[in-house]
Design an enzyme around this catalytic site. Structure first.
Site, short mmCIF file in Angstrom:
data_model
loop_
_atom_site.label_atom_id
_atom_site.label_comp_id
_atom_site.label_asym_id
_atom_site.label_seq_id
_atom_site.Cartn_x
_atom_site.Cartn_y
_atom_site.Cartn_z
N LYS A 1 36.27 -9.91 18.93
CA LYS A 1 36.54 -9.07 20.09
C LYS A 1 37.16 -7.75 19.61
O LYS A 1 37.98 -7.75 18.69
CB LYS A 1 37.51 -9.83 20.99
CG LYS A 1 37.90 -9.20 22.29
CD LYS A 1 38.85 -10.15 23.01
CE LYS A 1 39.18 -9.71 24.42
NZ LYS A 1 40.04 -10.70 25.10
N SER B 1 37.98 -11.84 29.44
CA SER B 1 37.75 -10.49 28.95
C SER B 1 36.95 -10.46 27.66
O SER B 1 36.52 -9.40 27.22
CB SER B 1 39.09 -9.79 28.72
OG SER B 1 39.88 -10.46 27.76
N SER C 1 40.48 -15.92 28.99
CA SER C 1 39.63 -14.86 28.40
C SER C 1 38.72 -15.35 27.29
O SER C 1 37.78 -14.65 26.92
CB SER C 1 40.50 -13.72 27.88
OG SER C 1 40.97 -12.93 28.93
#
Length: 605
Positions: free
Chosen positions: A172, A256, A280
């Site tokens: 990420k 996310s 997330s």
């Protein structure tokens, strides 16, 4: 992901329609369109456009997909699995289809070079990005150079650098990796170090997790897209735009860590890393049909990882893993703990990998609690079917399943929101000021007047923390009390429950986070296991169902069997605090039970 926003579908549609973006275009005509808000200056748009151009230039010409392939991808429901496989040469397809233990056996014994493996995954990641727009940072050239160095090391020393020798991974875009930028979804971070243009640490600094992975021989090939600010369950930012699910392009990839979930679904890396404060990692894994683990706080490094609300530590952000199998997650986590990360990150607890916690089901059966409805929002038919498949498979293999009626998960969500939004999320607006970019539309309803929310004082925060402590005690006490209900006379080993009530989500229609919120509030470990796929011929809604409340009604009306067809349906397996070793072993038990008894009525992801 902080659980801030419950958008109404009507308001969301009207806002996005006025902006003229491609949020609700059907797959047959949907192409990637950058988010263009009203009244925005051109400067941030130019910066974002130049970054997209530079990143595409990092893809070698021989890995560029013809326009007819891109067009075909836009007409398909799914670009994962068979579609992306069909684009690859046989060697790349074979290597990128293997799990981490198998790959590492070959690289560590010298039968597979790091260059060959890294090239195969870089090529697949390049295809994945062109099909799905999921990379915010591309580092293929550096990755292959690192792989060459690893091969030289093996030739000279006849041994690997570590147990992850040559493993191509993605992360990420919240982790710092030397040689790459970090945006965390903000235009103002492009070409800077966390917004600081003059910092000497720009492109040189690494998060502690990255340093540990590199010491084990892993290679970061790229970094994946995420939601602006990290605070929402759908991935969207002003750099790459809204991010769609590669397994069903009418649905969200989640947030996310949505880009990482999609990258794993497309098998663009052997393993992925994300962050989690309220689902997330778990939601993107479930939405994209891959496995994940969210550990308890203190098991894996988070030092030198930028974050939103960086001073909030009562419900801490944790590092999570996403990948193709339980075995892959287990292999990587054991390797990471072998580096003794507590010696360099004071936030990590001095707990090495404990084989003693890995359950042996040949000697004892397990006890599971089962939660298929939290009393607030009932899961959609595909999730209800997945839950029952797991329950039936476990019982068929001799394990015990009892009902779960523990403390309210709605209360957990309320505590979560009170603590994680106590600062009003002021830092989000500080980052937006760097470029002048606007909030993504999903976040606007939570910030009336487009400014930070109300800020709690120290006494109010203390009261919220006291509620947190009380909730954790109540949850643990209930867990222990299940010993009175099991045939074994000991507490349950894990809880089976939904991640969210839907298989992925139609954009703007994610209304309920309560199922997943408790895992972070009580700091327990949780796994996501893909079970089946939504099937419009099977997952038919009950026409006589009477919703129990307004949110349940909105969720039920949001279900469309035709749109959800083919979407992954997953379950959450909740384990005890700091019991990652045990939970991964339990996850393997669940997976093997499903495979052994073929209780799947769809194709297992």
């Amino acid at each position: 992901m902080q659980l801030l926003v419950h958008l109404s579908s009507i308001a969301s549609f009207l806002f996005l329609f006025c902006l003229g973006i491609s949020h609700f275009l059907p797959p047959v005509i949907k192409t990637w369109v950058p988010f263009v808000p009203l009244h925005a200056s051109a400067s941030w748009q130019a910066v974002a456009a130049e970054k997209r151009r530079r990143d595409m230039a990092k893809i070698p010409a021989e890995w560029r997909l013809p326009q007819k392939v891109i067009d075909e991808a836009g007409r398909r429901r799914s670009v994962a699995d068979e579609f992306i496989d069909s684009l690859l040469d046989p060697d790349s397809r074979f290597l990128t289809g293997l799990e981490v233990p198998a790959l590492m056996e070959m690289t560590t014994n010298g039968s597979l070079t790091a260059v060959r493996l890294t090239t195969a995954f870089c090529k697949r990641a390049a295809y994945a990005h062109q099909l799905n727009r999921n990379l915010l940072e591309i580092g293929f050239d550096n990755a292959i150079e690192q792989a060459k160095s690893l091969d030289i090391f093996w030739e000279v020393h006849r041994r690997p650098t570590g147990p992850l020798h040559g493993l191509p991974i993605t992360m990420k875009d919240q982790f710092h990796v030397e040689g790459m930028g970090t945006t965390m979804g903000y235009v103002g971070w492009i070409g800077t170090f966390e917004g600081n243009k003059s910092s000497e640490r720009k492109h040189r600094h690494e998060s502690e997790l990255v340093r540990k992975l590199r010491s084990l021989g892993a290679i970061v090939i790229a970094k994946t897209t995420l939601v602006q600010s990290l605070w929402f369950g759908e991935t969207n930012n002003n750099i790459l735009g809204y991010h769609w699910n590669p397994r069903n392009q009418q649905l969200s990839s989640g947030g996310s860590s949505g880009g990482e979930g999609a990258m794993q679904a497309l098998r663009g890396s052997a393993l992925g890393f994300g962050s989690d404060i309220g689902g997330s990692v778990s939601m993107p894994a479930a939405f994209n049909g891959v496995f994940s683990i969210k550990p308890s706080a203190g098991r894996l490094p988070t030092l030198d990882m930028p974050n939103s609300s960086p001073g909030q530590i009562n419900i801490p952000t944790v590092t999570g893993l996403l990948g193709p199998s339980i075995a892959s997650l287990r292999y990587a986590m054991e390797a990471l703990l072998s580096t003794e990360p507590w010696l360099t990150d004071p936030g990590v607890l001095p707990i090495p990998w404990r084989k003693s916690l890995e359950v042996d089901t040949s000697e004892k059966k397990l006890s599971f609690a089962f939660m298929d409805f939290d009393g607030v929002v009932r899961p959609h038919p595909p999730i209800a079917r997945a839950l029952n498949m797991v329950k039936d498979a476990l019982r068929a293999t001799g394990h015990e399943v009892i009902p779960w009626d523990g403390p309210s998960h709605a209360q957990a969500l309320a505590i979560h929101t009170a603590i994680t939004s106590a600062d009003g999320n002021y830092d989000v607006f500080e980052q937006l000021k760097l470029s002048g970019e606007p909030l993504i539309p999903q976040l606007i309803p939570d910030f009336p007047g487009l400014k930070p929310g109300p800020v709690k004082n120290a006494i109010e925060v203390e009261e919220a923390v006291l509620q947190l402590k009380k909730y954790r005690v109540n949850y643990q006490n209930y867990w222990l009390s299940t010993a009175n209900c099991t045939m074994t006379g000991r507490p349950i080993d894990a809880v089976i429950l939904p991640v969210v009530p839907s298989a992925a989500v139609i954009p703007g229609k994610l209304y309920h986070y309560d199922y997943i919120a408790a895992a972070n509030v009580v700091d327990y470990t949780t796994l996501v296991i893909p079970v089946t796929r939504a099937d419009q011929s099977i997952d038919i809604p009950d026409p006589n169902y009477v919703p129990v409340g307004e949110v349940d009604k909105k969720n039920w009306e949001a279900y469309d069997a035709g749109i959800y067809h083919g979407a992954p349906a997953a379950v959450q397996v909740l384990g005890g605090r700091l019991e990652e070793e045990k939970l991964l072993a339990i996850g393997q038990v669940v997976t093997e039970a499903l495979n052994k008894h073929h209780i799947s009525s769809g194709v297992r992801p």
